[in-house]
Design an enzyme around this catalytic site. Structure first.
Site, mmCIF file in Angstrom:
data_model
loop_
_atom_site.group_PDB
_atom_site.id
_atom_site.type_symbol
_atom_site.label_atom_id
_atom_site.label_comp_id
_atom_site.label_asym_id
_atom_site.label_seq_id
_atom_site.Cartn_x
_atom_site.Cartn_y
_atom_site.Cartn_z
ATOM 1 N N TRP A 127 82.700 48.025 32.849
ATOM 2 C CA TRP A 127 82.597 49.486 32.959
ATOM 3 C C TRP A 127 81.318 49.907 32.217
ATOM 4 O O TRP A 127 81.143 49.550 31.043
ATOM 5 C CB TRP A 127 83.838 50.097 32.318
ATOM 6 C CG TRP A 127 83.943 51.582 32.411
ATOM 7 C CD1 TRP A 127 83.796 52.366 33.513
ATOM 8 C CD2 TRP A 127 84.258 52.472 31.323
ATOM 9 N NE1 TRP A 127 83.994 53.682 33.190
ATOM 10 C CE2 TRP A 127 84.279 53.780 31.845
ATOM 11 C CE3 TRP A 127 84.527 52.297 29.966
ATOM 12 C CZ2 TRP A 127 84.554 54.899 31.063
ATOM 13 C CZ3 TRP A 127 84.802 53.401 29.200
ATOM 14 C CH2 TRP A 127 84.819 54.685 29.738
ATOM 15 N N ASP A 208 90.626 46.763 26.411
ATOM 16 C CA ASP A 208 90.565 48.085 27.023
ATOM 17 C C ASP A 208 91.671 48.141 28.072
ATOM 18 O O ASP A 208 91.639 47.434 29.072
ATOM 19 C CB ASP A 208 89.178 48.304 27.656
ATOM 20 C CG ASP A 208 88.991 49.748 28.105
ATOM 21 O OD1 ASP A 208 89.981 50.509 28.112
ATOM 22 O OD2 ASP A 208 87.851 50.116 28.451
ATOM 23 N N ALA A 210 93.196 50.562 30.429
ATOM 24 C CA ALA A 210 93.079 51.877 31.071
ATOM 25 C C ALA A 210 93.975 52.004 32.300
ATOM 26 O O ALA A 210 94.104 53.097 32.848
ATOM 27 C CB ALA A 210 91.625 52.136 31.463
ATOM 28 N N LYS A 243 95.132 57.465 33.852
ATOM 29 C CA LYS A 243 95.456 57.026 35.215
ATOM 30 C C LYS A 243 96.962 56.888 35.410
ATOM 31 O O LYS A 243 97.515 57.416 36.363
ATOM 32 C CB LYS A 243 94.796 55.671 35.525
ATOM 33 C CG LYS A 243 93.454 55.456 34.884
ATOM 34 C CD LYS A 243 92.329 56.170 35.567
ATOM 35 C CE LYS A 243 91.119 56.157 34.666
ATOM 36 N NZ LYS A 243 89.865 56.332 35.280
HETATM 37 C C1 LMR Z 1 85.944 54.872 36.399
HETATM 38 O O1 LMR Z 1 85.460 53.790 36.054
HETATM 39 O O2 LMR Z 1 85.679 55.400 37.481
HETATM 40 C C2 LMR Z 1 86.892 55.569 35.476
HETATM 41 O O3 LMR Z 1 87.129 54.785 34.357
HETATM 42 C C3 LMR Z 1 86.472 56.940 35.153
HETATM 43 C C4 LMR Z 1 85.321 57.008 34.215
HETATM 44 O O4 LMR Z 1 85.433 57.755 33.262
HETATM 45 O O5 LMR Z 1 84.313 56.351 34.435
#
Ligand code: LMR
Length: 394
Positions: A127, A208, A210, A243
């Site tokens: 990410w 992490d 999420a 989420k």
């Molecule tokens: C994403 O990767 O799209 C989500 O985790 C939202 C974000 O905040 O980037």
């Protein structure tokens, strides 16, 4: 003063929201930011959340400050959801944070307090906010191999070989489940091997988390994390309720530090509280209180878990439908990995040019190297989508 500023580099994920909104085409498809959508393209407030909000509205008598580490019933509820009975509660220090990003940020600040200039390892790709926050805090970024794009699977040998270069005092960010952006996840055996490696090297993981509940199930998705936390003396976890509880804009998250003993956990928690105080003082309460109500009420919790399961299975159905459409249209099995991946994302592996062509020529929006938000897939438009993906040469 501010004439010294220059425009910041745009965040690619956020930038895409604006581009999509500005696109006048009625048949455009948003596979960008990771937000769950139902079959009508809406992101509704969950029923359990609505019920808990109603109860909160009726019963809440004050909005005065709570603890600087947040609502303790929320923190303990989240600890139970994540760790189960893998670690004794007194070994876990925890604090409420504004969203999962807030938790990542606060934990990395804690790392910096403990070890300024520490090296933080992360998967390539990951990410984009991971390396951005690490660099912003003046910590060092190191990457390890993670994804074999040709196989559509985890490059586990590469990951282990690279992580052998990490040393005691380093940190490694692991995705608890539903790897973002690839969708390729570690098996239980691979989690066990990573645990062995980290136990030997003394490298501390920051998990992490999420997307708990979006992969294989709410407990299945934390099996690797629980194994890690049950074995290692120190583990950090950044959890998000964006989420799995659909609380995106309410900013609900929690930072946890598993420590060798209760005294160390109390110190870690105190530091998380002090960092909260420095950065934003008390964390926002509303969404966390809603989560606390849900987690401590068996009927509401059951309702939430069933809604979460519906989201998970809907995404699985969409995954399989896209894999099948691509199999038919390409007359090959090269996209079968999409059905094997889990969670909200899969990375199709396009170049910037191909992803741009999909957006400009076909109105299909995806992030980076073809990361798609599975929840945004059009159930009744898979053939058209598959044809467009193949037309740009992915
Ligand atoms: C994403 O990767 O799209 C989500 O985790 C939202 C974000 O905040 O980037």
């Amino acid at each position: 003063m501010f004439e010294t500023l220059t425009a910041p580099a745009p965040d690619k994920i956020i930038e895409l929201i604006g581009k999509f909104a500005a696109d006048p085409r009625s048949d455009k498809v948003d596979l960008g930011i990771g937000v769950y959508k139902d079959a009508d393209g809406n992101t509704p407030v969950l029923r359990a959340v609505k019920a808990a909000e109603q109860r909160l509205w009726q019963e809440q008598t004050t909005k005065t400050y709570l603890d600087v580490t947040g609502d303790r019933t929320f923190v303990s509820g989240m600890a139970g959801l994540i760790f189960g009975d893998a670690v004794p509660a007194e070994r876990i220090g925890g604090a409420q944070t504004p969203g999962g990003t807030g938790a990542v940020r606060q934990l990395l600040e804690l790392v910096r307090r403990a070890r300024p200039g520490a090296k933080v390892w992360m998967s390539d790709p990951t990410w984009p906010n991971h390396p951005a926050i690490v660099k912003y805090l003046g910590l060092m970024v190191a990457t390890h191999r993670y994804y074999d794009a040709a196989a559509g699977a985890v490059d586990f040998d590469g990951m282990i070989a690279d992580l052998k270069g990490a040393a005691r005092g380093d940190v490694v960010i692991l995705h608890g489940c539903c790897h973002n952006p690839t969708g390729a996840n570690l098996s239980h055996a691979q989690w066990a091997a990573v645990t062995d490696l980290l136990e030997d090297s003394g490298v501390v993981p920051l998990v992490d988390l999420a997307y708990q509940g979006f992969g294989d199930g709410v407990d299945e998705d934390v099996a690797g994390l629980r194994h890690l936390a049950g074995r290692l003396p120190e583990v950090m976890v950044a959890a998000s309720c964006s989420k799995n509880l659909g609380l995106y804009r309410d900013r609900v998250g929690a930072a946890f530090v598993v420590c060798p003993d209760a005294a160390a956990a109390a110190i870690a928690q105190g530091n998380l509280g002090a960092l909260n105080r420095l950065n934003f003082s008390f964390p926002p309460d509303h969404g966390a209180k809603v989560v606390s109500i849900i987690l401590h009420d068996p009927a509401l919790k059951a309702e939430w878990l069933s809604e979460l399961e519906d989201m998970r299975t809907n995404m699985l159905t969409l995954r399989k439908a896209l894999a099948e459409a691509l199999r038919r249209e390409s007359n090959s099995d090269r996209f079968d990995y999409i059905a094997v991946h889990r969670g909200m994302f899969t990375q199709l592996g396009g170049t910037v040019e191909k992803v741009t062509a999909l957006r400009e020529d076909h109105g299909i929006y995806m992030v980076g190297a073809g990361r798609i938000n599975i929840a945004g897939l059009p159930a009744d438009g898979m053939e058209k989508l598959a044809k467009a993906i193949l037309a740009v040469g992915i």
